[in-house]
Design a protein around this motif. Structure first.
Motif, PDB file in Angstrom:
ATOM      1  N   UNK A  65       0.827  -1.206   0.000  1.00 28.90           N
ATOM      2  CA  UNK A  65       0.000   0.000   0.000  1.00 28.90           C
ATOM      3  C   UNK A  65       0.861   1.255   0.000  1.00 28.90           C
ATOM      4  N   UNK A  66       1.907   1.277   0.811  1.00 24.57           N
ATOM      5  CA  UNK A  66       2.806   2.434   0.855  1.00 24.57           C
ATOM      6  C   UNK A  66       3.485   2.656  -0.496  1.00 24.57           C
ATOM      7  N   UNK A  67       3.872   1.570  -1.167  1.00 21.78           N
ATOM      8  CA  UNK A  67       4.503   1.694  -2.484  1.00 21.78           C
ATOM      9  C   UNK A  67       3.522   2.274  -3.502  1.00 21.78           C
ATOM     10  N   UNK A  68       2.281   1.846  -3.441  1.00 21.50           N
ATOM     11  CA  UNK A  68       1.256   2.381  -4.348  1.00 21.50           C
ATOM     12  C   UNK A  68       1.055   3.878  -4.077  1.00 21.50           C
ATOM     13  N   UNK A  69       0.947   4.255  -2.820  1.00 17.40           N
ATOM     14  CA  UNK A  69       0.760   5.659  -2.470  1.00 17.40           C
ATOM     15  C   UNK A  69       1.917   6.505  -3.001  1.00 17.40           C
TER      16      UNK A  69
END
Length: 127
Positions: A65-69
């Motif tokens: 999720x952090x990578x997508x953000x």
């Protein structure tokens, strides 16, 4: 408790991740950030996570999720298809993921429609 043995294919859903990005080809879209709503569904073998009951044995969906953000928030994309492809690639970079589907909605992209979305999916080939 009943013992359930064997492989356990786990499904993880990241629902309604709301980010803002420059998305589109019209001047207004290029100059103004818009909401994008991201949904990810992925599968991985959760057997070790179940057996060990330890985060180190599980797929870290928080990291994904952090990578997508980091990749989406505030960045520029001409086409919804390309953005969806790039998010799917981020998910599939994690070797444990065996299958994933990504749907990205662009709210209010069409008059009279709540949103327009593109969905892409990928399977990891077995070697």
């Amino acid at each position: 408790m009943t013992d359930v043995t064997g492989d356990h294919q786990a499904t993880v859903r990241i629902k309604n991740l709301l980010l803002r990005a420059y998305i589109g080809i019209k001047e207004e879209e290029i100059n103004n950030q818009q909401d994008v709503l991201i949904n990810v569904c992925l599968s991985y073998d959760g057997t070790n996570a179940i057996n060990e009951n330890d985060i180190a044995a599980a797929l870290n969906y928080r990291t994904i999720t952090k990578e997508i953000i980091r990749h989406v928030d505030g960045n520029r994309f001409a086409l919804l298809e390309r953005l969806t492809h790039e998010v799917l690639a981020i998910v599939m970079e994690h070797a444990a993921v065996t299958w994933a589907a990504v749907e990205i909605d662009k709210p209010h992209a069409l008059r009279y429609a709540e949103s327009v979305s593109v969905t892409l999916e990928a399977h990891r080939s077995k070697s």
